[in-house]
Scaffold this motif. Structure first.
Motif, PDB file in Angstrom:
ATOM      1  N   LYS A  58       0.891  -1.242  -0.036  1.00  0.00           N
ATOM      2  CA  LYS A  58       0.110   0.074  -0.052  1.00  0.00           C
ATOM      3  C   LYS A  58       0.598   0.881   0.375  1.00  0.00           C
ATOM      4  O   LYS A  58       0.749   2.666  -0.541  1.00  0.00           O
ATOM      5  CB  LYS A  58      -0.921  -0.355   0.966  1.00  0.00           C
ATOM      6  N   ARG A  59       1.993   0.893   0.186  1.00  0.00           N
ATOM      7  CA  ARG A  59       2.860   2.823   1.025  1.00  0.00           C
ATOM      8  C   ARG A  59       3.977   2.188  -0.379  1.00  0.00           C
ATOM      9  O   ARG A  59       4.070   4.137  -0.841  1.00  0.00           O
ATOM     10  CB  ARG A  59       4.044   2.576   1.444  1.00  0.00           C
ATOM     11  N   PHE A  60       3.922   1.530  -1.400  1.00  0.00           N
ATOM     12  CA  PHE A  60       4.813   1.895  -2.843  1.00  0.00           C
ATOM     13  C   PHE A  60       3.054   2.854  -4.009  1.00  0.00           C
ATOM     14  O   PHE A  60       3.540   3.414  -3.982  1.00  0.00           O
ATOM     15  CB  PHE A  60       4.347   0.559  -3.754  1.00  0.00           C
ATOM     16  N   TRP A  61       1.853   2.348  -3.788  1.00  0.00           N
ATOM     17  CA  TRP A  61       1.454   2.934  -3.875  1.00  0.00           C
ATOM     18  C   TRP A  61       0.744   4.507  -3.472  1.00  0.00           C
ATOM     19  O   TRP A  61       0.449   5.588  -4.543  1.00  0.00           O
ATOM     20  CB  TRP A  61      -0.709   2.211  -4.849  1.00  0.00           C
TER      21      TRP A  61
END
Length: 95
Positions: A58-61
């Motif tokens: 989620k953090r990547f997105w």
């Protein structure tokens, strides 16, 4: 990678016995990798070009959304990290 091999070779020649290499975390610059699709990275290694599928968190997105809106900038290098049977691609962002 080539720098590490050269340093190892030079050290082994001068000392006579090779060191124990436990972990290698190579960096790839902007000339050796690019996104093939939103969830795949194409990386050029000495053996050729390889396409690696990502399972982004989620953090990547969240950071990719910040790059698209202009609030952050992706660094030109990625770091590859191997843990047991998995290889992680670590992206760096400037916010």
């Amino acid at each position: 990678m080539k720098d590490a091999v050269e340093a190892y070779s030079a050290w082994a020649e001068t000392e006579g016995k090779p060191p124990v290499v436990k972990r290698v975390a190579p960096y790839s610059d902007e000339r050796t990798w690019h996104f093939g699709s939103p969830t795949a990275v194409s990386i050029r290694l000495m053996s050729g070009r390889h396409i690696v599928e990502l399972w982004p968190r989620k953090r990547f997105w969240r950071f990719e959304w910040m790059v698209m809106t202009g609030r952050a900038q992706r660094s030109s290098t990625i770091r590859l990290k191997r843990v047991k049977n998995k290889v992680y691609a670590i992206f760096t962002y400037e916010v």
